[in-house]
Write an enzyme that holds these catalytic residues in place. Structure first.
Site, mmCIF file in Angstrom:
data_model
loop_
_atom_site.group_PDB
_atom_site.id
_atom_site.type_symbol
_atom_site.label_atom_id
_atom_site.label_comp_id
_atom_site.label_asym_id
_atom_site.label_seq_id
_atom_site.Cartn_x
_atom_site.Cartn_y
_atom_site.Cartn_z
ATOM 1 N N ARG A 1 0.845 -1.186 0.000
ATOM 2 C CA ARG A 1 0.000 0.000 0.000
ATOM 3 C C ARG A 1 0.889 1.247 0.000
ATOM 4 O O ARG A 1 1.864 1.321 0.771
ATOM 5 C CB ARG A 1 -0.896 0.037 1.252
ATOM 6 C CG ARG A 1 -2.056 -0.938 1.218
ATOM 7 C CD ARG A 1 -3.133 -0.535 0.202
ATOM 8 N NE ARG A 1 -4.283 -1.406 0.213
ATOM 9 C CZ ARG A 1 -4.474 -2.458 -0.588
ATOM 10 N NH1 ARG A 1 -3.558 -2.775 -1.482
ATOM 11 N NH2 ARG A 1 -5.576 -3.171 -0.514
ATOM 12 N N GLU B 1 -3.869 7.543 -4.761
ATOM 13 C CA GLU B 1 -4.178 6.843 -6.013
ATOM 14 C C GLU B 1 -5.461 7.428 -6.578
ATOM 15 O O GLU B 1 -6.425 7.570 -5.822
ATOM 16 C CB GLU B 1 -4.356 5.342 -5.772
ATOM 17 C CG GLU B 1 -3.063 4.664 -5.415
ATOM 18 C CD GLU B 1 -3.180 3.135 -5.294
ATOM 19 O OE1 GLU B 1 -4.245 2.583 -5.657
ATOM 20 O OE2 GLU B 1 -2.223 2.518 -4.838
ATOM 21 N N HIS C 1 -1.658 0.090 -9.790
ATOM 22 C CA HIS C 1 -2.317 -0.845 -8.865
ATOM 23 C C HIS C 1 -3.013 -1.978 -9.627
ATOM 24 O O HIS C 1 -4.213 -2.217 -9.451
ATOM 25 C CB HIS C 1 -3.308 -0.104 -7.955
ATOM 26 C CG HIS C 1 -3.556 -0.821 -6.660
ATOM 27 N ND1 HIS C 1 -3.752 -0.173 -5.474
ATOM 28 C CD2 HIS C 1 -3.647 -2.154 -6.357
ATOM 29 C CE1 HIS C 1 -3.949 -1.050 -4.497
ATOM 30 N NE2 HIS C 1 -3.891 -2.271 -5.025
HETATM 31 N N1 LIG Z 1 -0.758 -4.422 -5.428
HETATM 32 C C1 LIG Z 1 -1.817 -5.208 -5.371
HETATM 33 O O1 LIG Z 1 -2.585 -5.341 -6.320
HETATM 34 C C2 LIG Z 1 -2.074 -5.988 -4.114
HETATM 35 C C3 LIG Z 1 -2.778 -7.200 -4.195
HETATM 36 C C4 LIG Z 1 -2.985 -7.921 -3.033
HETATM 37 C C5 LIG Z 1 -2.518 -7.439 -1.816
HETATM 38 N N2 LIG Z 1 -1.878 -6.246 -1.768
HETATM 39 C C6 LIG Z 1 -1.375 -5.728 -0.473
HETATM 40 O O2 LIG Z 1 -0.444 -6.658 0.048
HETATM 41 C C7 LIG Z 1 -0.691 -6.824 1.443
HETATM 42 C C8 LIG Z 1 -0.170 -8.181 1.895
HETATM 43 O O3 LIG Z 1 -0.988 -9.209 1.396
HETATM 44 P P1 LIG Z 1 -0.839 -10.718 1.963
HETATM 45 O O4 LIG Z 1 -1.935 -11.497 1.341
HETATM 46 O O5 LIG Z 1 0.563 -11.181 1.837
HETATM 47 O O6 LIG Z 1 -1.182 -10.445 3.514
HETATM 48 P P2 LIG Z 1 -0.835 -11.345 4.775
HETATM 49 O O7 LIG Z 1 -1.798 -10.938 5.821
HETATM 50 O O8 LIG Z 1 -0.718 -12.772 4.421
HETATM 51 O O9 LIG Z 1 0.629 -10.834 5.192
HETATM 52 C C9 LIG Z 1 0.868 -9.600 5.822
HETATM 53 C C10 LIG Z 1 2.186 -9.684 6.566
HETATM 54 O O10 LIG Z 1 2.457 -8.397 7.137
HETATM 55 C C11 LIG Z 1 2.862 -8.588 8.484
HETATM 56 N N3 LIG Z 1 2.535 -7.399 9.276
HETATM 57 C C12 LIG Z 1 1.335 -6.801 9.447
HETATM 58 N N4 LIG Z 1 1.443 -5.750 10.300
HETATM 59 C C13 LIG Z 1 2.747 -5.704 10.665
HETATM 60 C C14 LIG Z 1 3.491 -4.874 11.527
HETATM 61 N N5 LIG Z 1 2.912 -3.864 12.188
HETATM 62 N N6 LIG Z 1 4.819 -5.115 11.671
HETATM 63 C C15 LIG Z 1 5.405 -6.141 11.009
HETATM 64 N N7 LIG Z 1 4.758 -6.960 10.169
HETATM 65 C C16 LIG Z 1 3.448 -6.755 10.008
HETATM 66 C C17 LIG Z 1 2.089 -9.819 8.965
HETATM 67 O O11 LIG Z 1 2.704 -10.400 10.097
HETATM 68 C C18 LIG Z 1 2.190 -10.700 7.713
HETATM 69 O O12 LIG Z 1 3.434 -11.362 7.719
HETATM 70 C C19 LIG Z 1 -2.199 -6.613 1.584
HETATM 71 O O13 LIG Z 1 -2.554 -6.198 2.893
HETATM 72 C C20 LIG Z 1 -2.491 -5.547 0.556
HETATM 73 O O14 LIG Z 1 -2.373 -4.271 1.154
HETATM 74 C C21 LIG Z 1 -1.642 -5.513 -2.887
HETATM 75 O O1 LIG Z 2 -5.504 -5.710 -1.580
HETATM 76 C C1 LIG Z 2 -5.733 -6.154 -2.708
HETATM 77 O O2 LIG Z 2 -6.222 -7.276 -2.910
HETATM 78 C C2 LIG Z 2 -5.393 -5.319 -3.915
HETATM 79 O O3 LIG Z 2 -4.532 -4.289 -3.565
HETATM 80 C C3 LIG Z 2 -6.596 -4.757 -4.572
HETATM 81 O O4 LIG Z 2 -7.167 -3.788 -3.722
#
Ligand SMILES: NC(=O)c1ccc[n+]([C@@H]2O[C@H](COP(=O)([O-])OP(=O)(O)OC[C@H]3O[C@@H](n4cnc5c(N)ncnc54)[C@H](O)[C@@H]3O)[C@@H](O)[C@H]2O)c1
Ligand SMILES: O=C(O)[C@H](O)CO
Length: 283
Positions: free
Chosen positions: A199, A227, A246
């Site tokens: 993010r 964004e 994104h």
């Molecule tokens: N660019 C995109 O299109 C897209 C798509 C999907 C997800 N995302 C982003 O990616 C992020 C991660 O997705 P995921 O499925 O791997 O999530 P997830 O929940 O599996 O992993 C998140 C990780 O962050 C760590 N974390 C959270 N808060 C923390 C803190 N304060 N200090 C240290 N570590 C911390 C957690 O322990 C975990 O390891 C989502 O939350 C989303 O914002 C972006």
């Molecule tokens: O968090 C997600 O799955 C992507 O960033 C789309 O919002």
């Protein structure tokens, strides 16, 4: 099962829903939020996004929220691998030169032997690691809770100078908002590659722009703050910045994978079994 129409009022059947799936696009999401208070029997909201920062503030009290962890692993991991390879092999630079008809000979880097630090070692990071390990990359990892091979943010000052590549996958929460700032960029290796697929708002934008402008880091990103990135923002034109709007998780397979999750979750709900991906309090 009822679908959320773009304009028409919700049917009586839809107003009785206990389980709702939040729409993926922003136009329908606005309508969804407007209708949420009218769903008096609502118990569960399932998102098709992994991040839930956009929905949490609008969730009615007492409603359980489930995210789409896992659904975005493959496309976002592929985007990260693509971004890293493009940066190491300097594809954007060669593409610019091609457009200008320049034979821009220069040496490029090997990914083999690089050390990568994950900020947020969850579902997507693990999928990315599995794809990058065969390239001969080694890994440092930060998550909420320390365990073998995984550190916490407290150790970031010592970890940052060790990494050639820093991949940010932290969710946006009160604890991570504008977390990465001047002191973090100052501790990265000179010329380190910073990749953001999490993010935009987890990064202090002023500190980021300064670090890129001073040539301290290279920045490849799928996310921004705000964004869309406004016209005239320095990140549109600074050298060593590559951005996509994104799109990392937005592939046609999203719906196939998302609906598999929804089918599984509705089945669990109807049978009274524990739901998957429940977003915990204090997220
Ligand atoms: N660019 C995109 O299109 C897209 C798509 C999907 C997800 N995302 C982003 O990616 C992020 C991660 O997705 P995921 O499925 O791997 O999530 P997830 O929940 O599996 O992993 C998140 C990780 O962050 C760590 N974390 C959270 N808060 C923390 C803190 N304060 N200090 C240290 N570590 C911390 C957690 O322990 C975990 O390891 C989502 O939350 C989303 O914002 C972006
Ligand atoms: O968090 C997600 O799955 C992507 O960033 C789309 O919002």
């Amino acid at each position: 099962m009822a679908f959320l129409p773009r304009e028409d009022p919700l049917s009586e059947e839809a107003l009785e829903a206990e389980f709702a799936v939040a729409p993926y696009g922003s136009a329908r999401a606005r309508r969804f939020f407007a209708e949420l208070p009218n769903l008096k029997r609502l118990k569960v909201v399932q998102t098709l996004t992994a991040g839930v920062d956009w929905i949490l503030p609008k969730l009615p009290a007492g409603v359980v929220l489930c995210d789409a962890a896992g659904v975005h692993d493959a496309p976002v991991a592929e985007w990260i691998v693509g971004a890293i390879l493009a940066a190491y092999k300097r594809f954007p630079e060669f593409r610019d030169a091609q457009r200008e008809g320049r034979w821009a000979y220069r040496w490029v880097e090997d990914l083999e032997g690089a050390r990568l630090l994950f900020l947020g070692y969850g579902s997507i990071a693990r999928a990315t690691e599995a794809r990058l390990a065969p390239f001969g990359v080694s890994f440092l990892r930060v998550a909420r809770t320390a365990r073998e091979g995984v550190h916490t943010l407290a150790e970031l000052p010592e970890l940052l100078p060790q990494a050639d590549i820093v991949v940010n996958l932290l969710p946006l929460t009160p604890a991570t908002e504008r977390l990465l700032g001047h002191e973090h960029f100052a501790r990265m290796k000179p010329g380190a590659l910073f990749v953001n697929a999490g993010r935009g708002k987890t990064v202090d934008q002023e500190a980021l722009v300064e670090a890129v402008r001073l040539g301290r880091i290279r920045f490849y990103t799928d996310v921004a703050d705000p964004e869309p990135l406004p016209e005239g923002h320095p990140l549109w034109s600074l050298p060593e910045v590559f951005l996509t709007p994104h799109i990392a998780g937005s592939t046609p397979k999203l719906f196939e994978r998302g609906f598999q999750l929804v089918r599984e979750q509705v089945g669990r709900y109807v049978r009274g079994e524990p739901l998957l991906n429940v977003v915990q309090e204090g997220y």
